[in-house]
Design a protein around this motif. Structure first.
Motif, PDB file in Angstrom:
ATOM      1  N   TYR A   1       7.685   5.336  15.255  1.00 29.09           N
ATOM      2  CA  TYR A   1       8.534   6.181  16.209  1.00 29.09           C
ATOM      3  C   TYR A   1       7.919   6.168  18.027  1.00 29.09           C
ATOM      4  O   TYR A   1       6.561   6.402  17.466  1.00 29.09           O
ATOM      5  CB  TYR A   1       9.023   7.060  15.627  1.00 29.09           C
TER       6      TYR A   1
ATOM      7  N   GLY B   1      -3.038   8.463   9.687  1.00 38.26           N
ATOM      8  CA  GLY B   1      -1.904   8.780  10.399  1.00 38.26           C
ATOM      9  C   GLY B   1      -0.924   7.396  11.028  1.00 38.26           C
ATOM     10  O   GLY B   1      -1.525   6.580  10.155  1.00 38.26           O
TER      11      GLY B   1
ATOM     12  N   LYS C   1       8.099  14.082  12.930  1.00 35.96           N
ATOM     13  CA  LYS C   1       8.241  15.309  12.162  1.00 35.96           C
ATOM     14  C   LYS C   1       8.179  16.373  13.073  1.00 35.96           C
ATOM     15  O   LYS C   1       8.198  17.989  13.086  1.00 35.96           O
ATOM     16  CB  LYS C   1       6.447  15.152  11.314  1.00 35.96           C
TER      17      LYS C   1
ATOM     18  N   ASN D   1       6.085  11.329  17.177  1.00 29.73           N
ATOM     19  CA  ASN D   1       5.983  12.005  16.230  1.00 29.73           C
ATOM     20  C   ASN D   1       7.132  11.922  14.812  1.00 29.73           C
ATOM     21  O   ASN D   1       8.453  13.318  15.905  1.00 29.73           O
ATOM     22  CB  ASN D   1       5.110  13.040  16.123  1.00 29.73           C
TER      23      ASN D   1
ATOM     24  N   ARG E   1       3.695   7.952  21.804  1.00 28.61           N
ATOM     25  CA  ARG E   1       3.066   8.633  21.585  1.00 28.61           C
ATOM     26  C   ARG E   1       2.369   9.212  20.359  1.00 28.61           C
ATOM     27  O   ARG E   1       3.485   9.214  19.031  1.00 28.61           O
ATOM     28  CB  ARG E   1       4.049   9.572  22.001  1.00 28.61           C
TER      29      ARG E   1
ATOM     30  N   SER F   1       4.760   4.640   3.745  1.00 30.63           N
ATOM     31  CA  SER F   1       4.688   5.644   4.489  1.00 30.63           C
ATOM     32  C   SER F   1       5.560   7.234   3.414  1.00 30.63           C
ATOM     33  O   SER F   1       6.208   6.426   3.127  1.00 30.63           O
ATOM     34  CB  SER F   1       3.863   5.981   5.337  1.00 30.63           C
ATOM     35  N   ASP F   2       5.264   8.402   4.237  1.00 26.92           N
ATOM     36  CA  ASP F   2       7.106   9.180   4.745  1.00 26.92           C
ATOM     37  C   ASP F   2       7.830   8.956   5.433  1.00 26.92           C
ATOM     38  O   ASP F   2       7.968  10.392   5.791  1.00 26.92           O
ATOM     39  CB  ASP F   2       5.887  10.272   4.288  1.00 26.92           C
TER      40      ASP F   2
ATOM     41  N   GLY G   1      -1.894  12.804   4.012  1.00 27.36           N
ATOM     42  CA  GLY G   1      -2.441  11.409   4.490  1.00 27.36           C
ATOM     43  C   GLY G   1      -3.697  12.609   5.189  1.00 27.36           C
ATOM     44  O   GLY G   1      -4.075  12.782   5.541  1.00 27.36           O
TER      45      GLY G   1
ATOM     46  N   LYS H   1      -2.288   3.178  10.614  1.00 24.98           N
ATOM     47  CA  LYS H   1      -1.435   1.835  10.528  1.00 24.98           C
ATOM     48  C   LYS H   1      -0.916   0.885  11.626  1.00 24.98           C
ATOM     49  O   LYS H   1      -1.134  -0.495  11.419  1.00 24.98           O
ATOM     50  CB  LYS H   1      -0.418   2.805  10.282  1.00 24.98           C
TER      51      LYS H   1
ATOM     52  N   GLY I   1       1.806  11.362  17.127  1.00 26.80           N
ATOM     53  CA  GLY I   1       0.809  13.036  16.232  1.00 26.80           C
ATOM     54  C   GLY I   1       0.132  12.751  15.639  1.00 26.80           C
ATOM     55  O   GLY I   1      -0.294  12.312  15.059  1.00 26.80           O
ATOM     56  N   GLY I   2       0.326  14.044  14.875  1.00 28.48           N
ATOM     57  CA  GLY I   2      -0.870  14.359  13.930  1.00 28.48           C
ATOM     58  C   GLY I   2      -0.095  13.582  12.931  1.00 28.48           C
ATOM     59  O   GLY I   2       1.016  13.803  12.170  1.00 28.48           O
ATOM     60  N   SER I   3      -0.919  14.205  11.684  1.00 31.44           N
ATOM     61  CA  SER I   3      -0.731  13.622  10.474  1.00 31.44           C
ATOM     62  C   SER I   3      -0.224  14.956   9.684  1.00 31.44           C
ATOM     63  O   SER I   3      -0.771  16.014   9.544  1.00 31.44           O
ATOM     64  CB  SER I   3      -0.588  12.037   9.427  1.00 31.44           C
TER      65      SER I   3
ATOM     66  N   LYS J   1       0.451  -1.252   0.028  1.00 29.91           N
ATOM     67  CA  LYS J   1      -0.014  -0.118   0.060  1.00 29.91           C
ATOM     68  C   LYS J   1       1.100   1.704  -0.177  1.00 29.91           C
ATOM     69  O   LYS J   1       2.072   1.663   0.676  1.00 29.91           O
ATOM     70  CB  LYS J   1      -0.811  -0.254   0.962  1.00 29.91           C
TER      71      LYS J   1
ATOM     72  N   ASN K   1       1.233  10.396   0.380  1.00 31.19           N
ATOM     73  CA  ASN K   1       2.637  11.205   0.600  1.00 31.19           C
ATOM     74  C   ASN K   1       3.735  10.860  -0.097  1.00 31.19           C
ATOM     75  O   ASN K   1       4.360  11.721  -0.326  1.00 31.19           O
ATOM     76  CB  ASN K   1       2.445  11.858   2.196  1.00 31.19           C
TER      77      ASN K   1
HETATM   78  P1  ADP Z   1      -0.025   7.889   4.674  1.00 32.43           P
HETATM   79  O1  ADP Z   1      -0.691   8.900   3.547  1.00 32.43           O
HETATM   80  O2  ADP Z   1       1.688   7.768   3.913  1.00 32.43           O
HETATM   81  O3  ADP Z   1      -0.660   6.957   4.581  1.00 32.43           O
HETATM   82  P2  ADP Z   1      -0.207   9.343   6.988  1.00 32.43           P
HETATM   83  O4  ADP Z   1       0.170  10.955   7.304  1.00 32.43           O
HETATM   84  O5  ADP Z   1      -1.613   9.304   7.350  1.00 32.43           O
HETATM   85  O6  ADP Z   1       0.440   8.733   6.671  1.00 32.43           O
HETATM   86  O7  ADP Z   1       0.120   8.758   8.436  1.00 32.43           O
HETATM   87  C1  ADP Z   1       2.481   8.816   9.028  1.00 32.43           C
HETATM   88  C2  ADP Z   1       2.382  10.007   9.409  1.00 32.43           C
HETATM   89  O8  ADP Z   1       1.730   9.756  10.696  1.00 32.43           O
HETATM   90  C3  ADP Z   1       3.755  10.741   9.585  1.00 32.43           C
HETATM   91  O9  ADP Z   1       3.612  11.639   8.718  1.00 32.43           O
HETATM   92  C4  ADP Z   1       4.271  11.226  11.275  1.00 32.43           C
HETATM   93  O10 ADP Z   1       4.315  12.920  10.617  1.00 32.43           O
HETATM   94  C5  ADP Z   1       3.197  11.002  12.194  1.00 32.43           C
HETATM   95  N1  ADP Z   1       2.768   9.904  13.166  1.00 32.43           N
HETATM   96  C6  ADP Z   1       2.264  10.455  14.078  1.00 32.43           C
HETATM   97  N2  ADP Z   1       3.195  10.186  14.911  1.00 32.43           N
HETATM   98  C7  ADP Z   1       3.317   9.060  14.818  1.00 32.43           C
HETATM   99  C8  ADP Z   1       4.314   8.250  16.114  1.00 32.43           C
HETATM  100  N3  ADP Z   1       4.713   7.580  16.660  1.00 32.43           N
HETATM  101  N4  ADP Z   1       5.397   7.069  14.536  1.00 32.43           N
HETATM  102  C9  ADP Z   1       5.587   7.873  13.224  1.00 32.43           C
HETATM  103  N5  ADP Z   1       4.649   8.156  12.720  1.00 32.43           N
HETATM  104  C10 ADP Z   1       3.486   9.042  13.560  1.00 32.43           C
END
Ligand code: ADP
Length: 265
Positions: A183, A221, A188, A186, A210, A177-178, A218, A225, A212-214, A18, A22
């Motif tokens: 982690y 987030g 980012k 987040n 923890r 993903s990106d 995306g 996943k 965080g936001g996406s 998949k 992003n």
């Molecule tokens: P995609 O479009 O590739 O499915 P998303 O933007 O929906 O990706 O989700 C991935 C994002 O989740 C990452 O870019 C990251 O900023 C965010 N994120 C938030 N918390 C975490 C974490 N603990 N570990 C990894 N990523 C995280």
């Protein structure tokens, strides 16, 4: 160098892969054609070795926006759905051209949540997937955004990919993903975030990281996943989360030279 990720890819015969929006979009908000070409070359190598692939590709909205730029600010639901209808054609055209040099035909499958809830449709989907793959055609699945309103939406392609992996009885699900993987926070927002190489217990992982936001394109987030991992693991299907934008990432993961997170059953 054998690690859990390279081992998972080596052992899997049926792999669902998949891509998040992003991963598919370039810096200018267009479909990244060189990424598609590079990926197709690596996928073709896997298929030549006898592995079977099913792709789940987001990106209809991105592709739609680069075609119908003047609709960028339209908030109306019908425009958004129309945008996906335009973009889906662009997206599949791009995938088709990427696989053409390798003599691989692609097939489009558009699904909604209802399709997974109805036993007759589920059986039909399963049979179609099996037939396509047996005929060496590459199925590319996406949510049918042009008909999906909120009430019937799966909503994110992580869940769609997990459901597709279960439906097709895959041996492995790979989410690109990106970010390089899961982690502890987040990456980012926190440059000192640490990558988790292996997850064996989703509940424990959820409790120890923890979320965080996406970002803009995306949708799911990291939470979706983890949900996807939980779903496939309950069927004994392992999952890899990795950065789709790394150079020749599929090969690098196989060779153990690229890190990611392995969710092990
Ligand atoms: P995609 O479009 O590739 O499915 P998303 O933007 O929906 O990706 O989700 C991935 C994002 O989740 C990452 O870019 C990251 O900023 C965010 N994120 C938030 N918390 C975490 C974490 N603990 N570990 C990894 N990523 C995280």
């Amino acid at each position: 160098m054998e690690n859990s990720i390279s081992g998972l890819i080596a052992r899997a015969r049926k792999i669902v892969i998949k891509f998040g929006s992003n991963t598919l979009a370039d810096g200018n908000g267009r479909i990244n054609l060189s990424f598609l070409e590079e990926f197709a070359a690596q996928a073709a190598a896997l298929i030549r070795e006898g592995k079977q692939l099913v792709l789940v590709s987001s990106g209809a909205q991105v592709a739609g926006l680069s075609t119908m730029g003047k609709w960028a600010r339209k908030q109306d639901l019908h425009y958004k759905q129309a945008l996906c209808a335009v973009g889906q054609v662009e997206l599949m055209g791009a995938w088709g051209r990427a696989f053409e040099p390798w003599g691989i035909h692609i097939a489009q499958i558009l699904l909604t949540r209802d399709d997974f809830g109805d036993p007759i449709r589920t059986l039909n989907m399963r049979n179609t997937l099996f037939t396509l793959v047996d005929e060496r055609i590459l199925p590319i699945i996406n949510e049918n955004d042009s008909v999906s309103v909120e009430e019937i939406k799966i909503g994110d392609n992580d869940t769609l990919a997990a459901q597709s992996a279960v439906l097709w009885s895959a041996d492995l699900l790979v989410l690109f993903s990106d970010i390089d993987g899961l982690y502890n926070k987040n990456p980012k927002e926190f440059p000192d975030a640490e990558l988790v190489d292996e997850v064996r217990d989703i509940t424990a992982a959820r409790a120890s990281i923890r979320i965080g936001g996406s970002n803009s394109f995306g949708t799911g987030g990291i939470a979706t996943k983890l949900d996807a991992a939980e779903q496939v693991l309950s069927y004994g299907i392992p999952m890899i989360l990795a950065h789709g934008g790394r150079p020749r990432v599929l090969e690098a993961l196989r060779e153990g030279t690229q890190r990611g997170t392995a969710f092990l059953a």
